[in-house]
Design an enzyme around this catalytic site. Structure first.
Site, PDB file in Angstrom:
ATOM      1  N   GLU A   1      26.523  -2.867  -9.909  1.00 17.64           N
ATOM      2  CA  GLU A   1      25.472  -3.264 -10.827  1.00 17.64           C
ATOM      3  C   GLU A   1      24.347  -4.235 -10.497  1.00 17.64           C
ATOM      4  OE1 GLU A   1      28.593  -3.043 -11.453  1.00 17.64           O
ATOM      5  OE2 GLU A   1      29.061  -1.696 -13.281  1.00 17.64           O
TER       6      GLU A   1
ATOM      7  N   PHE B   1      38.678  -4.584 -24.992  1.00 14.50           N
ATOM      8  CA  PHE B   1      38.857  -4.146 -23.726  1.00 14.50           C
ATOM      9  C   PHE B   1      36.988  -4.129 -23.202  1.00 14.50           C
ATOM     10  CE2 PHE B   1      38.512  -0.735 -20.401  1.00 14.50           C
ATOM     11  CZ  PHE B   1      39.059  -1.480 -19.365  1.00 14.50           C
ATOM     12  N   GLN B   2      37.166  -4.925 -22.005  1.00  9.35           N
ATOM     13  CA  GLN B   2      35.511  -4.940 -21.549  1.00  9.35           C
ATOM     14  C   GLN B   2      34.553  -5.519 -22.440  1.00  9.35           C
ATOM     15  OE1 GLN B   2      34.712  -1.241 -19.538  1.00  9.35           O
ATOM     16  NE2 GLN B   2      35.886  -1.936 -17.539  1.00  9.35           N
TER      17      GLN B   2
ATOM     18  N   LYS C   1      28.654   0.128 -28.803  1.00 10.94           N
ATOM     19  CA  LYS C   1      28.974   1.752 -28.402  1.00 10.94           C
ATOM     20  C   LYS C   1      28.802   2.328 -30.079  1.00 10.94           C
ATOM     21  CE  LYS C   1      32.315   4.695 -26.277  1.00 10.94           C
ATOM     22  NZ  LYS C   1      33.427   4.968 -25.675  1.00 10.94           N
TER      23      LYS C   1
ATOM     24  N   MET D   1      21.220 -19.957   8.243  1.00 13.90           N
ATOM     25  CA  MET D   1      20.427 -21.003   7.657  1.00 13.90           C
ATOM     26  C   MET D   1      21.367 -22.220   6.934  1.00 13.90           C
ATOM     27  SD  MET D   1      17.591 -21.944   6.097  1.00 13.90           S
ATOM     28  CE  MET D   1      16.334 -20.748   5.401  1.00 13.90           C
TER      29      MET D   1
HETATM   30  C1  LIG Z   1      24.380 -15.234  -3.075  1.00 10.27           C
HETATM   31  C2  LIG Z   1      24.197 -16.294  -2.229  1.00 10.27           C
HETATM   32  N1  LIG Z   1      25.291 -17.119  -1.774  1.00 10.27           N
HETATM   33  C3  LIG Z   1      25.140 -18.049  -0.868  1.00 10.27           C
HETATM   34  C4  LIG Z   1      23.834 -18.489  -0.484  1.00 10.27           C
HETATM   35  C5  LIG Z   1      23.617 -19.781   0.469  1.00 10.27           C
HETATM   36  N2  LIG Z   1      22.942 -19.124   1.801  1.00 10.27           N
HETATM   37  C6  LIG Z   1      21.663 -19.332   1.753  1.00 10.27           C
HETATM   38  S1  LIG Z   1      20.891 -18.529   3.426  1.00 10.27           S
HETATM   39  C7  LIG Z   1      22.684 -18.302   3.758  1.00 10.27           C
HETATM   40  C8  LIG Z   1      22.828 -17.821   5.204  1.00 10.27           C
HETATM   41  C9  LIG Z   1      22.164 -16.497   5.369  1.00 10.27           C
HETATM   42  O1  LIG Z   1      22.715 -15.513   6.531  1.00 10.27           O
HETATM   43  P1  LIG Z   1      21.981 -14.457   6.907  1.00 10.27           P
HETATM   44  O2  LIG Z   1      21.859 -13.433   5.991  1.00 10.27           O
HETATM   45  O3  LIG Z   1      22.777 -14.005   8.123  1.00 10.27           O
HETATM   46  O4  LIG Z   1      20.390 -14.826   7.500  1.00 10.27           O
HETATM   47  P2  LIG Z   1      20.218 -15.815   8.559  1.00 10.27           P
HETATM   48  O5  LIG Z   1      20.053 -17.198   7.895  1.00 10.27           O
HETATM   49  O6  LIG Z   1      21.205 -16.233   9.556  1.00 10.27           O
HETATM   50  O7  LIG Z   1      18.962 -15.452   9.019  1.00 10.27           O
HETATM   51  C10 LIG Z   1      23.402 -18.618   2.747  1.00 10.27           C
HETATM   52  C11 LIG Z   1      24.854 -18.646   2.780  1.00 10.27           C
HETATM   53  C12 LIG Z   1      22.777 -17.815  -0.803  1.00 10.27           C
HETATM   54  N3  LIG Z   1      21.471 -17.932  -0.865  1.00 10.27           N
HETATM   55  N4  LIG Z   1      22.847 -16.650  -1.890  1.00 10.27           N
END
Ligand SMILES: Cc1ncc(C[n+]2csc(CCOP(=O)(O)OP(=O)(O)O)c2C)c(N)n1
Length: 545
Positions: A50, A112-113, A162, A468
């Site tokens: 979803e 439920f749900q 529902k 990052m």
């Molecule tokens: C749903 C979610 N969980 C955690 C984060 C924290 N976060 C920001 S950037 C990142 C790493 C992203 O890794 P990747 O997609 O491999 O991209 P890269 O930075 O290596 O280009 C994380 C864990 C986030 N932004 N969103």
């Protein structure tokens, strides 16, 4: 003629001109789905989770400027939508999310749900409804589309028990909406507009900062006219990308902690800062104590709550950006003789961080891509370093052609959002740029793309890391890397193959151009995996902000 509540919902969606619904079924929403099945006007897209339905609806909305629609069942279906709704809320994207709910007399009894989804989404939806009376359905849907798409756009959730969807109603769709207390103000105050024009005339170093409101209000053309007429340099927030042509000589690039030296220095030196539809979040301003200290600040925004929220403002104007900038343009501020920020622009904006020999340079890949691709292509990104490199080096020329999760920074947004954008016009070129972490959050949506026969183009920057976060650990936690190594990554080319996509792997610098050419020219779906250098960082400068 009497119809069911479920049929009434579909008739109302058709009356709103909805052409696409992204969703996932379940018991509580079945009466609505049973009517959706019969619609000849609405194309339904079954996603694989979803969250992706909400992201796809958001990608569709960003690409078209129309309201995106998603649907899910009660309980876990509804909670899976939450991240998508919050993502849309933070970026002011018009969505209508419809969820099933347990029957009215079961509400509050842990049926439920059952989940209180209106309670849960209250803080991050523009509005929401729990519809307990079938006769309210036409009005509620009319209002929901109105609220989602007017003023500052945003997501609206409608929860339908529902039994309400199974009850009967004499359907009549209202022509108008009358919402007491919700009358967005579109006209800017004429005296405030005059004040802005006076400030422009008196300024020596004016600067425009474009935010996402420029795209939402379709004001790019008016902003271009203002910038060129007065010769004002332009910086932009992440959401503002596309609101001013990327390769325009007045474009200083991205502002803020991941921004260019030119844009950040310009903010420090400007004597007038025009904030156009930008909410000035912390990523854009950096340290507020140092932000634009020499400038008179004028802030134009449709949402009065944004003005003065983060940045102190001298000339506030509430209203629709497009109309207000048009008025400013009419009042003819003279052209400034010199482009005061020219020198800043001439400097290297983002120095290379590349270390030879340890994988590909992401900057080089994005710059090449930017040169080779056409202006019409939609680029969607995920979240991480690859998102920032794309916003720094890819020249987005047109509004609505850059799709990214700016405010919430939701990993996993990219693929479903790209699917939503592609579904809006399957002839349109859509390219996803993702990272190996983000891609794995929602890669099951490759099945949705296959099911809809979409020829997705994907560039995957593989650094086997959550790059990052690793960069943050390097800078702020003395390189104590933890929980950032993506060991156990799959063979992405096999994943691509499993979903019917062609794949190419690029490890050698000399193959970059050919690989990009193949991706851009491909008529089939294709995944290009680029093995990039893990040691390249995003943040080149912190000075000046
Ligand atoms: C749903 C979610 N969980 C955690 C984060 C924290 N976060 C920001 S950037 C990142 C790493 C992203 O890794 P990747 O997609 O491999 O991209 P890269 O930075 O290596 O280009 C994380 C864990 C986030 N932004 N969103």
């Amino acid at each position: 003629m009497a119809i069911t509540g479920g049929q009434a919902i579909i008739c109302a969606l058709e009356a709103e001109g909805v052409e696409l619904v992204f969703g996932y079924p379940g018991g509580a929403i079945l009466p609505v789905f049973d009517s959706l099945r019969e619609s000849s006007k609405i194309h339904y897209v079954l996603v694989r989770q979803e969250q992706a339905a909400a992201h796809a609806a958001s990608g569709y909305a960003r690409a078209t400027g129309r309201v995106g629609v998603c649907m899910a069942t009660s309980g876990p279906g509804a909670t899976n939508l939450i991240t998508g709704i919050a993502t849309a809320y933070m970026d002011s994207i018009p969505l209508v999310a419809i969820t099933g709910q347990v029957a009215v007399d079961l509400i509050g009894r842990d049926a439920f749900q059952e989940v209180d989804i209106t309670g849960a989404t209250e803080p991050f939806s523009k509005h929401n409804y729990l519809v307990k009376n079938v006769n309210d359905i036409p009005r509620v849907i009319k209002e929901a589309f109105h609220i989602a798409s007017t003023g500052r756009p945003g997501p609206v959730l409608i929860d339908i028990p529902k039994d309400v969807a199974l009850s009967s109603i004499n359907f009549k769709y209202p022509d108008t909406v009358d919402l007491k207390g919700y009358k967005p103000n579109y006209e800017g105050h004429p005296l405030q507009i005059k004040k802005v024009v006076k400030a422009i005339k008196e300024s020596k170093k004016p600067l425009i900062c474009v935010g996402g409101g420029a795209i939402l209000s379709d004001a790019a053309q008016e902003i271009l006219e203002l910038a060129e007429k007065v010769n004002v340099p332009v910086a932009m927030t992440l959401m503002g990308i596309g609101g001013f042509p990327g390769s325009h000589p007045l474009n200083l690039g991205l502002l803020g902690i991941y921004g260019t030296q030119a844009a950040n220095t310009a903010v420090n030196e400007a004597d007038l800062l025009l904030l156009l539809g930008a909410r000035m979040g912390d990523r854009a301003t950096g340290n507020l104590d140092k932000f634009a200290k020499k400038a008179i600040i004028a802030h134009i925004d449709i949402d009065p709550a944004e003005i003065g929220k983060n940045v102190e403002v001298d000339i506030p104007i509430v209203g629709d950006l497009k109309g207000i900038v048009k008025e400013i343009n009419k009042l003819n501020a003279d052209k400034k003789e010199s482009n005061w920020a020219e020198e800043l622009m001439a400097k290297d904006r983002l120095p290379a961080q590349y270390v030879e020999g340890k994988g590909l340079d992401p900057k080089e890949i994005i710059q090449e891509l930017s040169k080779m691709s056409n202006n019409d292509m939609i680029v969607a990104t995920d979240v991480g370093q690859h998102q920032m490199w794309t916003s720094q080096y890819y020249k987005v020329e047109k509004p609505g052609t850059f799709i990214t999760s700016g405010g919430l920074g939701t990993m996993g947004y990219g693929l479903p959002a790209a699917i939503g954008a592609k579904m809006s016009d399957t002839e349109r070129e859509v390219l996803l740029i993702t990272g190996d972490g983000s891609f794995q959050m929602n890669l099951t949506e490759l099945a949705t793309a296959a099911q809809e026969n979409l020829k997705m183009k994907i560039i995957l920057f593989n650094n086997s890391s959550l790059g990052m976060v690793r960069e943050l650990q390097q800078q702020s936690f003395e390189s104590r890397y933890f929980s950032v190594h993506m060991t156990g990554n799959p063979d992405f080319s096999k994943i691509a193959e499993a979903y019917g996509l062609k794949s190419i792997r690029v490890t050698d610098k000399k193959d970059i151009k050919n690989a990009l050419k193949e991706i851009l020219e491909s008529k089939d779906g294709i995944l290009g995996e680029f093995f990039i250098n893990l040691d390249v960082n995003v943040v080149p400068y912190r000075e000046g902000i």
